[in-house]
Enzyme design. Structure first.
Site, mmCIF file in Angstrom:
data_model
loop_
_atom_site.group_PDB
_atom_site.id
_atom_site.type_symbol
_atom_site.label_atom_id
_atom_site.label_comp_id
_atom_site.label_asym_id
_atom_site.label_seq_id
_atom_site.Cartn_x
_atom_site.Cartn_y
_atom_site.Cartn_z
ATOM 1 C CE1 TYR A 1 -7.495 -2.941 59.269
ATOM 2 C CE2 TYR A 1 -5.782 -3.486 57.401
ATOM 3 C CZ TYR A 1 -6.993 -3.960 58.419
ATOM 4 O OH TYR A 1 -7.541 -5.085 57.929
ATOM 5 C CE LYS B 1 -7.596 -5.700 61.515
ATOM 6 N NZ LYS B 1 -8.742 -6.482 62.065
#
Ligand SMILES: NC(=O)c1ccc[n+]([C@@H]2O[C@H](COP(=O)([O-])OP(=O)(O)OC[C@H]3O[C@@H](n4cnc5c(N)ncnc54)[C@H](OP(=O)(O)O)[C@@H]3O)[C@@H](O)[C@H]2O)c1
Length: 266
Positions: A155, A159
């Site tokens: 994750y 990002k």
């Protein structure tokens, strides 16, 4: 094409959390909306709420885990003869756990959602915007993209991609009137942590989670004033500033302590 309408904002992930709050801000400012998410019932109920502002709302149900669906969104919008004035790539998910134990298929889906769909929609709509020399894009990154994230390694990586991508493409189109803005929220009180199976993490148990309406307002204001990026919240600005001066390995170890399961703490 009949009924060309050029006052539309297209928002992915607009049925919940930060995306829904962003959609409300656009509706208040009388933008017509195209909202995209998977769950048709949630889309209908978000649309009913947003229509109270007297704007048009079109719902598109798509699962960005599946490659190709972002192209379908673009094609459907073009077929309706709509010019998208503002694009918001908000839909995103995380996956929690030690990388050697997490499900690879799920991680590849999340890369497809957080990175793939964002790149595809940005590419297709940006080309049209640059041709018109008008338009705005808000891509939702995260302060997670500024630090390595043990227990959320994939994750955080997605990002980091989104933020770097935003700044790079923005620089390439600096001689146009089109802008790209990167929104970097910190931990925010939405459905994100439940979807990421992260409710037992120390970070979620301990943190004062931000209000998604305030995060959305920070993003909306930055987008409308054409800023390159905004970190939402003073505490998060401080955390990113500290991360910038410490060695990456130390930042990763600190983050590990924050994100590990609460029952691991002595
Ligand atoms: N909450 C935080 O702490 C936090 C912090 C920093 C950044 N962010 C970022 O903020 C963005 C919004 O997250 P949120 O916190 O508002 O979470 P949320 O409340 O879970 O909302 C996520 C939205 O994305 C949609 N979505 C999820 N998976 C999808 C898929 N496969 N295809 C299409 N749409 C999908 C969801 O609708 P359906 O489930 O119906 O598809 C929902 O509308 C994400 O990019 C997230 O990474 C969140």
């Amino acid at each position: 094409m009949e009924n060309i309408n050029n006052n539309y904002a297209l928002i992915t992930g607009a049925t919940s959390g930060i995306g829904f709050e962003l959609a409300k801000l656009f509706a208040k400012d009388k933008y017509d909306l195209i909202i995209v998410a998977r769950d048709q019932d949630e889309l209908e109920s978000a649309a009913a709420e947003l229509k109270k502002e007297g704007v048009k709302v079109i719902t598109i149900s798509k699962d960005f885990f599946l490659s190709g669906t972002a192209f379908e969104v673009y094609d459907e919008v073009k077929a309706m003869g709509i010019e998208v004035k503002v694009l918001v790539n908000d839909a995103g998910q995380g996956v929690y756990g030690k990388f050697i134990e997490t499900d690879l298929e799920r991680e590849l889906n999340i890369i497809q959602l957080n990175i793939g769909a964002t790149v595809i929609l940005t590419k297709l709509f940006l080309k049209d915007m640059v041709k018109r020399n008008a338009g705005k894009i808000l891509n939702v990154a995260s302060i997670a993209g500024k630090v390595p994230g043990p227990y959320q390694a994939v994750y955080h990586g997605t990002k980091a991609f989104v933020h770097s991508f935003n700044e790079a493409v923005r620089s390439e189109i600096a001689d146009t009137d089109v802008t790209i803005t990167s929104l970097l929220p910190g931990a925010t009180d939405t459905d994100f942590f439940r979807k990421a199976d992260m409710l037992e993490s120390k970070m979620v148990e301990d943190q004062d989670l931000a209000d998604p309406a305030e995060v959305a307002k920070d993003g909306y204001d930055a987008l409308m004033s054409g800023k390159d990026m905004v970190i939402s919240g003073f505490k998060n600005k401080l955390q990113v500033a500290m991360g910038n001066v410490l060695p990456d390995s130390m930042v990763a170890d600190n983050m590990k302590k924050m994100q590990e399961p609460a029952d691991k703490k002595e």
